[in-house]
Design an enzyme around this catalytic site. Structure first.
Site, PDB file in Angstrom:
ATOM      1  N   ALA A   1      26.798  56.936  52.006  1.00  0.00           N
ATOM      2  CA  ALA A   1      26.897  56.188  50.751  1.00  0.00           C
ATOM      3  C   ALA A   1      28.008  56.766  49.890  1.00  0.00           C
ATOM      4  O   ALA A   1      28.184  57.981  49.831  1.00  0.00           O
ATOM      5  CB  ALA A   1      25.579  56.287  49.985  1.00  0.00           C
ATOM      6  N   ASP A   2      28.746  55.908  49.221  1.00  0.00           N
ATOM      7  CA  ASP A   2      29.708  56.401  48.238  1.00  0.00           C
ATOM      8  C   ASP A   2      28.939  57.260  47.224  1.00  0.00           C
ATOM      9  O   ASP A   2      27.743  57.068  47.002  1.00  0.00           O
ATOM     10  CB  ASP A   2      30.428  55.244  47.546  1.00  0.00           C
ATOM     11  CG  ASP A   2      31.740  55.687  46.906  1.00  0.00           C
ATOM     12  OD1 ASP A   2      31.947  56.898  46.745  1.00  0.00           O
ATOM     13  OD2 ASP A   2      32.551  54.817  46.564  1.00  0.00           O
ATOM     14  N   CYS A   3      29.652  58.231  46.623  1.00  0.00           N
ATOM     15  CA  CYS A   3      28.947  59.306  45.918  1.00  0.00           C
ATOM     16  C   CYS A   3      28.066  58.815  44.781  1.00  0.00           C
ATOM     17  O   CYS A   3      28.528  58.121  43.883  1.00  0.00           O
ATOM     18  CB  CYS A   3      29.953  60.351  45.481  1.00  0.00           C
ATOM     19  SG  CYS A   3      30.651  61.098  46.971  1.00  0.00           S
TER      20      CYS A   3
END
Ligand code: NAG
Ligand code: NAG
Ligand code: NAG
Ligand code: NAG
Ligand code: NAG
Ligand code: NAG
Ligand code: NAG
Length: 820
Positions: free
Chosen positions: A331-333
């Site tokens: 997942a993107d941060c």
């Protein structure tokens, strides 16, 4: 990645967010206004996990185990005679649930009692090893890495072998830095979102607006990063060795950062199935299927109401099952946090974590999986099986990287392999290959250094250094091997009189213009360096207009009006800039687009201006006129025009209006002519017994054949269209030419692309010589269209293959017939 500019975001929140500094980066945490009690049962995190000490560099080293008081032979996950699957399962089966969940964040805590060290998954290498992620750092003992041009300029080279060569250098430097304890093995690059709108702040990171070009960039860069020479064809792709692991991001339909208060943490991209298949997913599909990437990163935004990282159809059914990913989905941060606090998608943190696990998300860049998975499993919301599956995907990749067993092929790489002379030269080569010559009236360029001895060099980018390396570069202590600024580069050829012209890119007043004008009056030629930078277009910052900022236009015009000798305008930008005034100005003889050219940028630009390199780059995006942005909101996702709303189409495929410079545009100091030497002009497609004919949408009064098209997904189509183009260089200079091949569908079909790129090659041809270039296109991929339901259909009739644009283009028809 969430790493910059959260202040803009803060204002738009009813919650308050706080910024927490962790080791090397800024990370975003949202907190509810009233401190809501954290769900219980989340045990405290293990304290200060330790990574592998550099003296060992890999896990399964018996001395290392002995030092920890452990006997390695009692751990089957270290037994090299077993398969990675068996070893990974052994490791996972030894862990308690509490231990398992602490491996699911970018900071994987490790399990000391099993000899498993901490591992930081987050490193970045968009166009060189970067210190943006906490997995990589620089210090006084190792301060540098090679910094290549930003991706949009490198893409303009349209040279696949260059894209791969850069990946190879970057992964070599990454491996050397890993050996020395500075870097990880997992890199969250490249960014392969298609540029749908010219305002997008992250164009600099991407390969432009065409899904096929973006996909080919992804495949080549990923292979350069990942492939271990000699094992590219390993049969079991789950055990194929990796040099470093790449990640194609941000999946999917992600290209609104922050526009008029609408940001990526709240944006719901409404996307048709047609655009999804044809445009948004296409590069990711190519990255996984053709590049065999070992990771995909899902994005912050929602897609048709569902956060991308919580969508089972997008993740498990598409990436993992349909495309057959061998690797992990990350997942993107802080995306899971964004699901909960930004999108308000779930009632509790545990629900957000449970949804993401169920959807097929393996790794969280953040702390949500780590903190909330155990209570989610204990309360029955999530399944431990899904945790195990995620861990399998993660450990397989680490095993392929040699994290457990070492990588003899790379173990000797060290400090001398970072910033090697050949790597610095490749960075300069990339800038030269990408630079696009937009105007060269009366062939004023190249300048002859015997004649042009005194240059006025003016403008906010004339002494550029860190501006040239863009973002996702060296930001926290690392610096490039060296910088060659424009004035440094030009000083190699002539005496330079440098004037700022503007105080900075914003150019808020006219203070410095006069001195620039006076310098131009005295010079043999004037080179103006104008454009934009990360204060205008950046992550979390979309543009509001397509013009040069402040008084830059006035500065350029005043110089052009006063100058009696040649004026060359060099533009630094990622997105297009409406410089129609300069395009049409008789005193501005030449215009060069230099993107953000990397640390060697000044050298490359000077080599082009003085004729040591003949430019051959082509624009990978359309440069729209300024009023384009008044015609449609950035948040409207469709690529096709929406006549009812007056919205024009997007990209060269669907926009039919006038442009400043079109996609694919770029001049040379020489002249090339194309000739179709041979071409296959028909395709008799034998239909399978049960292959059905599909309807197409025709304009009224168009002849409609009985079998209008076939669905090419129904069979494994290996029909090819072969042709040969002879390229003549009829000018004075040796040079490279990019052949861009387009297909256009049969006439009379509604709502189809004007044309689409189906192939390209860059070739070098000496002056007065010719070269024959062969193409072999997959017929079904090259002649198909995506219908409204997302089916890929090849229509009957006369398609057109065109090579090149404008006056130089040549074309031939390909007649598609079906045989029953
Ligand atoms: C995660 O857990 C740690 C340790 O219990 C705590 O310090 C931190 O605030 C938690 N973070 C979130 C976002 O819940
Ligand atoms: C730089 O970092 C490396 C790797 O982490 C470490 O071994 C070294 O001691 C550091 N050097 C300095 C000068 O801080
Ligand atoms: C150019 O910029 C560098 C810093 O980036 C500075 O040291 C140098 O003095 C500048 N050159 C001129 C001519 O102003
Ligand atoms: C090109 O140069 C000629 C003069 O040599 C000038 O008349 C013409 O306007 C210029 N064209 C452009 C587009 O600048
Ligand atoms: C260009 O596209 C617009 C929007 O769909 C359409 O209304 C117009 O007719 C098109 N013009 C031409 C010349 O095709
Ligand atoms: C493509 O890039 C490679 C690698 O840098 C380079 O050797 C080659 O000359 C380039 N091809 C052309 C036609 O410019
Ligand atoms: C395709 O072109 C051929 C001639 O080249 C013509 O006979 C035929 O009618 C065309 N087919 C269609 C469907 O337009």
């Amino acid at each position: 990645m969430a790493s910059h500019c959260f202040f803009v975001l803060l204002l738009s929140f009813t919650l308050f967010a706080s910024i927490t500094e962790s080791r090397n980066h800024t990370r975003l945490f949202f907190h509810p206004k009233k401190s809501s009690p954290l769900p219980n049962a989340s045990p405290p995190l293990p304290s200060t996990p330790s990574p592998i000490p550099p003296k060992y560099t890999y896990v399964c080293n018996s001395e290392r185990f002995a030092e920890l008081g452990l006997d390695m032979s009692s751990f089957a996950f270290c037994d090299k005679s077993l398969s990675y699957d068996v070893r990974a399962k052994d490791l996972i089966d030894r862990m308690t649930l509490t231990e398992k969940v602490t491996q699911l964040g970018d900071k994987a805590y490790g399990v000391p009692r099993l000899g498993l060290p901490m591992y930081e998954w987050w490193s970045e290498a968009l166009h060189g090893v970067s210190d943006v992620g906490p997995g990589t750092h620089f210090n006084a003992s190792l301060p540098h890495a090679t910094s290549f041009p930003t991706v949009i300029l490198t893409t303009a080279s349209f040279n696949e072998s260059l894209w791969k060569a850069i990946g190879e250098v970057v992964s070599t430097e990454a491996r050397a830095m890993f050996n020395l304890g500075y870097a990880g093995l997992t890199y969250w690059s490249p960014n392969i979102n298609v540029v749908r709108d010219p305002r997008w702040g992250r164009i600099t990171e991407t390969p432009g607006e065409d899904p096929y070009v973006v996909g080919r960039y992804a495949v080549n860069y990923v292979k350069g990063l990942q492939d271990v020479v000699g094992s590219e064809t390993t049969e079991d792709l789950n055990s194929r060795p990796l040099k470093v692991a790449a990640s194609c991001k941000h999946y999917v339909a992600y290209d609104v950062d922050n526009w008029q208060g609408i940001d990526r943490y709240h944006f719901d991209a409404r996307v048709t199935e047609q655009d999804m298949i044809e445009t948004f997913q296409r590069p990711f599909e190519m990255c996984v299927k053709d590049g065999d990437v070992s990771s995909v990163m899902c994005s912050y935004n929602k897609v048709n109401g569902i956060p991308a990282c919580a969508d089972h159809k997008l993740l498990t059914e598409t990436i993992r099952e349909k495309w057959d990913l061998h690797g992990y989905i990350v997942a993107d941060c802080d995306s899971i946090e964004v699901m909960f606090h930004g999108h308000k998608w779930t009632a509790t943190e545990q629900d957000a974590v449970a949804q993401a696990l169920k959807a097929g998300l393996d790794l969280d860049c953040g702390i949500y999986y780590t903190n909330f998975t155990e209570p989610a499993v204990r309360s029955g919301k999530a399944r431990e099986d899904d945790v195990d599956k995620a861990l399998m995907n993660l450990y397989r990749v680490l095993m392929r990287l040699g994290f457990f067993d070492g990588s003899p092929a790379y173990s000797s790489l060290g400090i001398d392999d970072v910033c090697a002379t050949t790597s610095i030269e490749l960075a300069a080569e990339a800038a030269k290959e990408g630079i696009v010559l937009l105007k060269n009236n009366n062939s004023v360029l190249p300048l002859n250094s015997n004649k042009y001895k005194n240059l006025a060099v003016v403008g906010p980018h004339a002494n550029a250094t860190h501006v040239m390396i863009g973002n996702y570069a060296l930001e926290k202590g690392g610096t490039p091997c060296r910088y060659v600024s424009p004035i440094d580069g030009l000083s190699n050829f002539a005496k330079v009189n440098y004037q700022m012209g503007c105080a900075n890119v914003a150019c808020k007043d006219e203070t410095f213009i006069y001195a620039g004008v006076e310098a131009a009056k005295l010079a043999d030629a004037t080179i103006i360096f104008a454009g934009i930078d990360l204060s205008i277009e950046a992550e979390s910052l979309d543009r509001t207009n397509l013009l040069l900022p402040g008084y830059q236009t006035e500065m350029i015009l005043e110089i052009a009006n006063a100058a009696t000798t040649p004026v060359v305008l060099v533009i630094f930008s990622a997105g297009g800039v409406d410089i129609s005034f300069a395009k049409n100005h008789p005193n501005i003889n030449s215009i060069i687009w230099a993107g953000f050219p990397g640390a060697e940028g000044g050298l490359a630009i000077a080599d082009v201006i003085f004729g040591h390199y003949n430019p051959g780059g082509r624009l990978p995006i359309t440069w729209y006129e300024a009023d384009y942005v008044d015609k449609l909101p950035m948040t409207s996702m469709p690529l096709r025009p929406i006549d009812e709303l007056g919205y024009p189409g997007r990209t060269y495929k669907f926009f039919n209006g006038s442009t400043v410079y079109p996609f694919g545009y770029g001049l040379s100091y020489t002249k090339f002519i194309y000739l179709v030497k041979s071409a296959q002009r028909s395709l008799d497609k034998k239909l399978l017994p049960r292959q059905q004919c599909r309807q197409m949408n025709y304009m009224p009064d168009t002849y409609k054949p009985s079998c209008q098209s076939i669905n090419v997904e129904d069979d494994s189509c290996d029909d090819v269209i072969n042709f040969e183009i002879k390229v003549f260089n009829v000018g004075q200079y040796d040079g490279s030419n990019v052949l861009i091949v387009y297909s256009s569908p049969p006439q009379g079909l509604l709502k189809v692309p004007i044309k689409q790129v189906v192939g390209f090659q860059r070739v070098y041809v000496r002056a007065r010589k010719s070269k024959t270039v062969k193409f072999s296109l997959n017929a079904c991929k090259s002649l198909s269209l995506v219908d409204e339901a997302g089916n890929t259909l090849m229509p009957l009739g006369n398609h057109t293959i065109t090579i090149g644009d404008g006056d130089e283009a040549v074309s031939f028809p390909v007649r598609v017939k079906f045989n029953f």
